[in-house]
Design a protein around this motif. Structure first.
Motif, PDB file in Angstrom:
ATOM      1  N   ARG A  28       0.866  -1.181   0.000  1.00  0.00           N
ATOM      2  CA  ARG A  28       0.000   0.000   0.000  1.00  0.00           C
ATOM      3  C   ARG A  28       0.908   1.238   0.000  1.00  0.00           C
ATOM      4  O   ARG A  28       1.777   1.374   0.858  1.00  0.00           O
ATOM      5  CB  ARG A  28      -0.853  -0.028   1.266  1.00  0.00           C
ATOM      6  CG  ARG A  28      -1.881   1.047   1.372  1.00  0.00           C
ATOM      7  CD  ARG A  28      -2.702   0.840   2.642  1.00  0.00           C
ATOM      8  NE  ARG A  28      -3.824   1.765   2.720  1.00  0.00           N
ATOM      9  CZ  ARG A  28      -3.773   2.957   3.294  1.00  0.00           C
ATOM     10  NH1 ARG A  28      -2.633   3.382   3.836  1.00  0.00           N
ATOM     11  NH2 ARG A  28      -4.841   3.725   3.334  1.00  0.00           N
ATOM     12  N   PHE A  40      -3.412   4.349  -8.603  1.00  0.00           N
ATOM     13  CA  PHE A  40      -4.367   3.672  -7.732  1.00  0.00           C
ATOM     14  C   PHE A  40      -4.969   2.461  -8.444  1.00  0.00           C
ATOM     15  O   PHE A  40      -5.153   1.396  -7.844  1.00  0.00           O
ATOM     16  CB  PHE A  40      -5.480   4.618  -7.290  1.00  0.00           C
ATOM     17  CG  PHE A  40      -6.439   3.960  -6.331  1.00  0.00           C
ATOM     18  CD1 PHE A  40      -6.088   3.772  -4.993  1.00  0.00           C
ATOM     19  CD2 PHE A  40      -7.667   3.489  -6.770  1.00  0.00           C
ATOM     20  CE1 PHE A  40      -6.952   3.121  -4.116  1.00  0.00           C
ATOM     21  CE2 PHE A  40      -8.528   2.828  -5.889  1.00  0.00           C
ATOM     22  CZ  PHE A  40      -8.171   2.653  -4.567  1.00  0.00           C
TER      23      PHE A  40
ATOM     24  N   GLU B 703     -10.451  -0.314   0.653  1.00  0.00           N
ATOM     25  CA  GLU B 703      -9.533   0.614   0.000  1.00  0.00           C
ATOM     26  C   GLU B 703     -10.196   1.320  -1.187  1.00  0.00           C
ATOM     27  O   GLU B 703      -9.795   2.416  -1.568  1.00  0.00           O
ATOM     28  CB  GLU B 703      -8.286  -0.162  -0.447  1.00  0.00           C
ATOM     29  CG  GLU B 703      -7.016   0.631  -0.526  1.00  0.00           C
ATOM     30  CD  GLU B 703      -6.442   1.045   0.825  1.00  0.00           C
ATOM     31  OE1 GLU B 703      -6.697   2.190   1.230  1.00  0.00           O
ATOM     32  OE2 GLU B 703      -5.739   0.245   1.471  1.00  0.00           O
ATOM     33  N   ASP B 704     -11.231   0.709  -1.764  1.00  0.00           N
ATOM     34  CA  ASP B 704     -11.888   1.322  -2.917  1.00  0.00           C
ATOM     35  C   ASP B 704     -12.871   2.427  -2.532  1.00  0.00           C
ATOM     36  O   ASP B 704     -13.487   3.040  -3.390  1.00  0.00           O
ATOM     37  CB  ASP B 704     -12.582   0.256  -3.780  1.00  0.00           C
ATOM     38  CG  ASP B 704     -13.575  -0.575  -2.993  1.00  0.00           C
ATOM     39  OD1 ASP B 704     -13.890  -0.214  -1.840  1.00  0.00           O
ATOM     40  OD2 ASP B 704     -14.038  -1.604  -3.519  1.00  0.00           O
ATOM     41  N   PHE B 886      -6.408   7.078   5.798  1.00  0.00           N
ATOM     42  CA  PHE B 886      -7.194   5.970   6.362  1.00  0.00           C
ATOM     43  C   PHE B 886      -7.521   5.045   5.200  1.00  0.00           C
ATOM     44  O   PHE B 886      -7.424   5.455   4.028  1.00  0.00           O
ATOM     45  CB  PHE B 886      -8.468   6.461   7.086  1.00  0.00           C
ATOM     46  CG  PHE B 886      -9.412   7.256   6.241  1.00  0.00           C
ATOM     47  CD1 PHE B 886     -10.343   6.642   5.407  1.00  0.00           C
ATOM     48  CD2 PHE B 886      -9.383   8.658   6.274  1.00  0.00           C
ATOM     49  CE1 PHE B 886     -11.217   7.390   4.629  1.00  0.00           C
ATOM     50  CE2 PHE B 886     -10.255   9.407   5.495  1.00  0.00           C
ATOM     51  CZ  PHE B 886     -11.165   8.778   4.676  1.00  0.00           C
ATOM     52  N   VAL B 887      -7.842   3.818   5.513  1.00  0.00           N
ATOM     53  CA  VAL B 887      -8.133   2.858   4.447  1.00  0.00           C
ATOM     54  C   VAL B 887      -9.367   3.332   3.690  1.00  0.00           C
ATOM     55  O   VAL B 887     -10.434   3.511   4.288  1.00  0.00           O
ATOM     56  CB  VAL B 887      -8.358   1.441   5.019  1.00  0.00           C
ATOM     57  CG1 VAL B 887      -8.814   0.487   3.918  1.00  0.00           C
ATOM     58  CG2 VAL B 887      -7.084   0.940   5.682  1.00  0.00           C
ATOM     59  N   GLY B 888      -9.202   3.588   2.408  1.00  0.00           N
ATOM     60  CA  GLY B 888     -10.306   4.063   1.582  1.00  0.00           C
ATOM     61  C   GLY B 888     -10.198   5.527   1.228  1.00  0.00           C
ATOM     62  O   GLY B 888     -10.983   6.032   0.435  1.00  0.00           O
ATOM     63  N   ILE B 889      -9.206   6.238   1.792  1.00  0.00           N
ATOM     64  CA  ILE B 889      -9.141   7.693   1.562  1.00  0.00           C
ATOM     65  C   ILE B 889      -8.922   8.019   0.084  1.00  0.00           C
ATOM     66  O   ILE B 889      -9.528   8.947  -0.452  1.00  0.00           O
ATOM     67  CB  ILE B 889      -8.040   8.347   2.455  1.00  0.00           C
ATOM     68  CG1 ILE B 889      -8.161   9.869   2.410  1.00  0.00           C
ATOM     69  CG2 ILE B 889      -6.647   7.904   2.042  1.00  0.00           C
ATOM     70  CD1 ILE B 889      -7.329  10.590   3.447  1.00  0.00           C
ATOM     71  N   ARG B 890      -8.085   7.194  -0.573  1.00  0.00           N
ATOM     72  CA  ARG B 890      -7.830   7.467  -1.990  1.00  0.00           C
ATOM     73  C   ARG B 890      -9.006   6.994  -2.842  1.00  0.00           C
ATOM     74  O   ARG B 890      -9.383   7.656  -3.818  1.00  0.00           O
ATOM     75  CB  ARG B 890      -6.526   6.758  -2.412  1.00  0.00           C
ATOM     76  CG  ARG B 890      -6.173   6.958  -3.876  1.00  0.00           C
ATOM     77  CD  ARG B 890      -5.981   8.441  -4.195  1.00  0.00           C
ATOM     78  NE  ARG B 890      -5.761   8.699  -5.624  1.00  0.00           N
ATOM     79  CZ  ARG B 890      -6.744   8.782  -6.527  1.00  0.00           C
ATOM     80  NH1 ARG B 890      -8.019   8.612  -6.173  1.00  0.00           N
ATOM     81  NH2 ARG B 890      -6.468   9.044  -7.782  1.00  0.00           N
ATOM     82  N   GLY B 891      -9.588   5.872  -2.431  1.00  0.00           N
ATOM     83  CA  GLY B 891     -10.735   5.350  -3.175  1.00  0.00           C
ATOM     84  C   GLY B 891     -11.865   6.360  -3.244  1.00  0.00           C
ATOM     85  O   GLY B 891     -12.539   6.496  -4.268  1.00  0.00           O
TER      86      GLY B 891
END
Lengths: 98, 996
Positions: A28, A40, B703-704, B886-891
């Protein structure tokens, strides 16, 4: 049913105790919020689907519960080797030519 | 005397030990040790079944597992009925009851046999070509009728009362097959001291020694030697001997599935023994000694009862002491049938003639046959046989044409040669090779196994035992055994036969009128295979599927090679060019009972019950299944239906209070110096600044950027969080957290512990909730000032440790009382007693759903489906805007997730307040558009709300929040329902009741 060697328990255990967790060695990004859409996409969506050697993650879910990495041949279904999470991708594989 | 065809001085059974049995209602007598087949043959019965498609009369082809014809139904009582049992492997017991199949009204007069006359219409591919239109007729007309006319046995219609068992086993050397080769290999391995398992499908070990009268090993008869070896193996502590055990599947890494038939051969099995036992064996080395199967000759009417494999006739004679006829003919293309003829002749059976397709056959067996006075017609073929329900004659003709001669017979023995049984080898992913003898034999190995004896294409007893003994010793050594101390068994007398022919013989044509069977069980003839090639099939895989050759329950054990040879001949190609079809498990049919074993009924899947389950049961709860959990759904009182009970429960909660069993909630303790940092990374919300003793509603993303789970989290200490998850999400959320902690954030010093089963949770919700709890609590100030909404305290309730949450999933003042699971029911009962003073109600999951929907609280997995973002769900406020990771921030910033027009969660109020929408119903904005309409969303939650006095619904609607006040439409089969788009909160919009 496959036999899988857990690198933490240091023994071969039946497949029933494990769960596959997808491709290995996809880290990641530490600056994930800043990466481009293309990066991404590569990180999250794109996966190898090789005929032959695959590097993948497994979890000894009904055992020590640790995640680890494995090298498997998708043609013969044979596990070439397993190693602990965080260890580098092995450059030489036992018993595999090329 | 147990049958007119029993020969006094032949066979190994004891004639005095008789067993009575019935076949189609008629009583017969057999002998202990008989199979159903040998017992029927001893009584002169050859006709035992009708064929699959043409309903042709059929008898016994073989004396073993390869039997395609003699399938019967065996029943012990009305529930214990097994269809399609091969009579050739069913051991006889006193009282056995068998019935023929696929015939009406009787076996000898079967109306369905009209199919045989009409057979020109039923050629290969008939069903594919004929029953095509109209499409709908297939389901309602064609398929049911075809299924009732074709097919073999009838499935039992009652639950199976037998029980089955299952065992795992490990060994160093697993030997599959207990003939001469298998026993030699097992002996060699066992003598080194390694752990050996040897299995054979028959009741007694010995394999082909059962009929090979010419074999002598270690100065004794071959069969006697085999029994001697078995006795020695049984006496060794490192050896497990498994008779009646079929290895049906060879899987990865030397994992072999076997079924042991434990009690199918017993007259009275009792209830203590299982019917069958599944063995799952992991072996370091596997020795395959699976033998070879004799092939039949392909000529006209080769399926008449009385026409059988030469080795079968020899087995019936030499082992069971049964003559298959009084005047037999022989038709062969190899030497082994001569041995059968000689044995029968010696036993006093007349051998009318041996017809040998070969020119000038020579060798000691041929000489012996001549010396015994048997007439030999070489260079000739049997072109057809006479007789309908039993063979009565054979017509012999020079193979290149010429004068015919008809010879009267009452049985015909045939042999086209032997096919090595490479089924298990092939299942192990080994590659077969076509050798010079025109046999497919093991070529390239994929696993740690070795083939020995006839299955390896090795001819002759001495060569097989040499090879097997050496292989057994080698396998044992590779598995860690010591050097062997024993000696290789010495073969004194041998039988050798190889060669033979593949494909159809002269009597298999012409195609217009003749039925020369290749596959007996699926009624596939030589003509069908030729026709398949003429109609354009080129690959053997296509020929197989078009004709169904080899696709019956016998998996083409006798037919595959013939079918392949005929196709290759038509195509003008060599056999390996056309290729062999793949062998698949199971080798022979396996019962569902053996595979599922105990895993049926309540043991099929674990049932999870909460600590308060017993109380709910006693108070009349109706339960619903939520995953593996049994949850109280509603608590109907006398005269109430579900609707009335749920309405009453919902009203009671808002009026006074309600008690709800929330123990199924997933609970995870996140502990450690970096616990807050970990929570920051796993949830969208900010956690660092959450005060100890306070709670927060958390959202977990993948993450998405899509919602993965949600729940209330309480901070018990700076380094300790009590996290709750959805009931269904408990395990996967734990897995998700562990994954990130172990692999992405291993630098964080955090421990995760599942505490779902450790804490029972009693939700007390409603205006009187504090009044109910407070008298039982010690050490916690429950005033609004000391314990505001969304806080957590540790103390005691009823003297038991509690984690007391003030939180609400109803919108009313509420608490969730966590107590150690063992005290769950006791504390519940104490709270219930207090609650009764305030007219509180116990409520179930249905009322819980209605109450939360009245407040627009979502349920992950119902109002979200894995494609819903926090913004879509109206939960943007729960995403920490200042957070950098945080997990998903980019998604969340992916182009599609920030695009306009996404489906958003909104409320729907039907114009007619009495109409309750259906969950899952589609939403459109113009009901008059042509079908198919453009669907802009769907209803996710919908209930009757007694508190609102109307129906309420939540829906995911494209651009939903921009449509407030708009009328949308829900088309149903009988009407179109109008509904207005509203906010998600239907009750107490200001949220005043949280402190009410």
């Amino acid at each position: 049913m496959l036999l899988i060697r857990c690198p933490y328990c240091e023994e071969e255990r039946p497949e029933l105790e494990f769960r596959n967790a997808g491709e290995a060695h996809i880290a990641r990004p530490t600056d994930i919020a800043a990466i481009s859409d293309d990066d991404f996409e590569k990180f999250f969506f794109i996966r190898a689907n090789p005929k032959g050697i695959i590097y993948e993650r497994w979890r000894h879910v009904h055992g020590c519960a640790r995640f680890f990495n494995a090298v498997r041949d998708t043609v013969s279904d044979k596990f070439v080797m397993t190693y602990k999470a965080g260890e580098p991708k092995p450059s030489k594989l036992p018993g595999v030519s090329k | 005397m147990s049958g007119a065809f029993r020969i006094g001085n032949a066979g190994r059974l004891t004639p005095a030990r008789t067993a009575r049995f019935t076949f189609d209602g008629k009583t017969y007598t057999g002998v202990e040790g008989d199979t159903l087949a040998s017992a029927l043959l001893a009584n002169g019965v050859h006709l035992v079944g009708r064929s699959f498609k043409y309903h042709r009369p059929r008898g016994f082809l073989s004396a073993g597992a390869e039997e395609p014809n003699a399938l019967v139904e065996i029943s012990r009582d009305s529930a214990r009925k097994t269809p399609n049992v091969r009579a050739t492997v069913q051991e006889l017991y006193d009282g056995l009851s068998a019935k023929s199949q696929n015939r009406w009204p009787s076996l000898s007069f079967d109306v369905g046999a009209v199919n045989d006359v009409a057979s020109p219409f039923f050629s290969a591919g008939f069903y594919y070509k004929t029953f095509m239109w109209p499409k709908s007729a297939w389901k309602n007309l064609y398929e049911p009728n075809i299924r009732s006319a074709a097919g073999l046995g009838v499935a039992p219609d009652q639950p199976d009362p037998d029980h089955y068992s299952s065992r795992f086993a490990h060994c160093d050397v697993l030997v599959l097959g207990g003939g001469a080769a298998g026993l030699a290999a097992a002996l060699a391995a066992a003598e080194t001291g390694v752990r050996v398992i040897v299995a054979d499908e028959q009741a007694e070990f010995g394999g082909a020694l059962r009929f090979e009268s010419g074999a002598r090993i270690e100065d004794q008869d071959g069969w006697a030697w085999a029994q001697d070896v078995v006795a020695r193996l049984k006496g060794m502590s490192n050896v497990r001997v498994l008779p009646r055990t079929t290895a049906f599947g060879y899987y990865a890494q030397n994992f072999v599935g076997m079924v042991e038939r434990v009690s199918d051969h017993l007259a009275d099995p009792g209830h203590d023994v299982p019917r069958e036992r599944l063995w799952q064996v992991r072996a370091k080395r596997v020795v395959l000694a699976t033998g070879a199967i004799e092939r039949h000759m392909v000529f006209a009417d080769n399926d008449r009862p009385g026409v059988m494999l030469a080795s079968a006739a020899r087995t019936y004679l030499n082992h069971y002491g049964v003559a298959v006829g009084r005047n037999v003919g022989v038709y062969t293309a190899n030497d082994s049938a001569y041995a059968a003829a000689i044995d029968l002749k010696k036993a006093g059976v007349n051998v009318a003639a041996i017809v040998d397709l070969r020119d000038n056959p020579s060798g000691s067996l041929i000489d012996q046959a001549r010396a015994a006075g048997i007439e030999i017609h070489d260079g000739r073929a049997v072109t057809r046989v006479g007789g309908k329900l039993r063979v009565s004659s054979m017509t012999v003709q020079p193979k290149n044409g010429g004068g015919e001669r008809t010879i009267a017979i009452d049985a015909l023995l045939m042999s086209a040669g032997w096919t090595p049984s490479v089924h298990l080898f092939s299942q192990s992913r080994g590659k077969v090779a076509f050798n010079d003898d025109k046999r497919f034999v093991p070529g390239t190995y994929a696993q740690d196994c070795v083939s020995v004896g006839a299955c390896n294409g090795t001819d002759g007893l001495a060569a097989s035992i040499d090879e097997a003994y050496a292989a057994g010793a080698k396998a044992a050594k590779e598995a860690g055994g010591k050097a062997t101390k024993g000696n290789k068994p010495k073969v004194d007398a041998d039988e050798i036969w190889s060669r033979g022919m593949l494909g159809s013989a002269p009597g298999a044509g012409p195609d217009t009128t003749v039925k020369a069977f290749v596959d007996f069980q699926n009624d596939v003839t030589a003509k069908d295979i030729r026709q398949a090639v003429r109609e354009g099939m080129r690959s053997i895989e296509h020929v197989k599927r078009f004709t169904t050759n080899g696709m019956a329950t016998d998996q083409g054990k006798t037919s595959n090679m013939h079918g392949l040879a005929i196709a290759a001949d038509m195509l003008g190609k060599s056999i390996p060019e056309v290729g062999l079809t793949t062998f698949r498990a199971p080798y022979t049919p396996v019962t569902f009972g053996a595979i599922i074993s105990h895993a049926r009924g309540p043991l099929f899947d674990p049932t999870r019950r909460t600590p308060m389950h017993g109380w709910a049961e006693k108070h009349g709860a109706v339960f619903e299944d939520v995953g593996q959990w049994k949850r109280a759904w509603y608590f109907p009182q006398a005269g109430e239906d579900m609707h009335a009970a749920v309405n009453r429960e919902c009203v009671a909660v808002r009026k006074t209070a309600g008690l709800f069993d929330a123990s199924t909630l997933g609970k995870i303790e996140v502990v450690g110096p970096d616990a807050a940092k970990f929570m920051e990374l796993l949830y969208t919300n900010p956690w660092e600044k959450l005060e100890v003793g306070r709670c927060r509603y958390g959202i977990m993303l993948r993450e998405d950027g899509f919602i993965y789970d949600d729940g209330v989290v309480g901070r018990l200490a700076a380094d300790r969080f009590h996290v709750t998850t959805t009931t269904g999400g408990a395990a996967r959320v734990m897995n998700h957290m562990e994954d990130y902690l172990q692999t992405e954030f291993p630098h964080l010093n955090v421990w995760l512990t599942s505490i779902s089963e450790q804490w029972a949770v009693i939700a007390v919700q409603g205006p009187k909730s504090r009044d109910i709890i407070a008298p039982l609590v010690e050490g916690i100030d429950m005033s609004d000032e000391a314990m505001p909404h969304m806080s957590v305290r540790e103390g005691k309730i009823c003297g038991v440790t509690t984690r007391l949450f003030r939180m609400s999933f109803t919108g009313d003042r509420g608490f969730e009382v966590n107590v150690p699971a063992d005290y769950g029911q006791a504390v519940w009962e104490a709270l219930w007693a207090e609650g009764r003073k305030h007219d509180a109600a116990a409520y179930g999951t249905e009322a819980m759903h209605v109450l939360r929907a009245e407040k627009g609280y979502i349920i992950v997995g119902q109002d979200t489906d894995g494609t819903v973002t926090p913004n879509d769900a109206g939960l943007d406020w729960a995403v920490g805007r200042k957070k950098t990771d945080f997990v998903g921030i980019r998604g969340l910033t992916r182009p599609d997730l920030v695009a306009k027009g996404r489906k958003q969660l909104v409320g729907l109020k039907t114009k007619d307040p009495k109409i309750v929408l259906e969950e899952g119903a589609q939403v459109v904005d113009n009901p008059n558009q042509p079908i198919p309409m453009k669907m802009i969303g769907h209803v996710t939650s919908s209930y009757w709300s007694e508190n609102c006095g109307r129906s309420i619904a939540l829906a995911l609607v494209a651009g939903g929040r921009d449509r407030m006040g708009e009328t949308l439409y829900v088309p149903m089969p009988d009407k179109v329902i109008e509904a207005e788009v509203t906010g998600m909160v239907f009750f107490d919009e200001k949220g005043e009741r949280l402190n009410g």
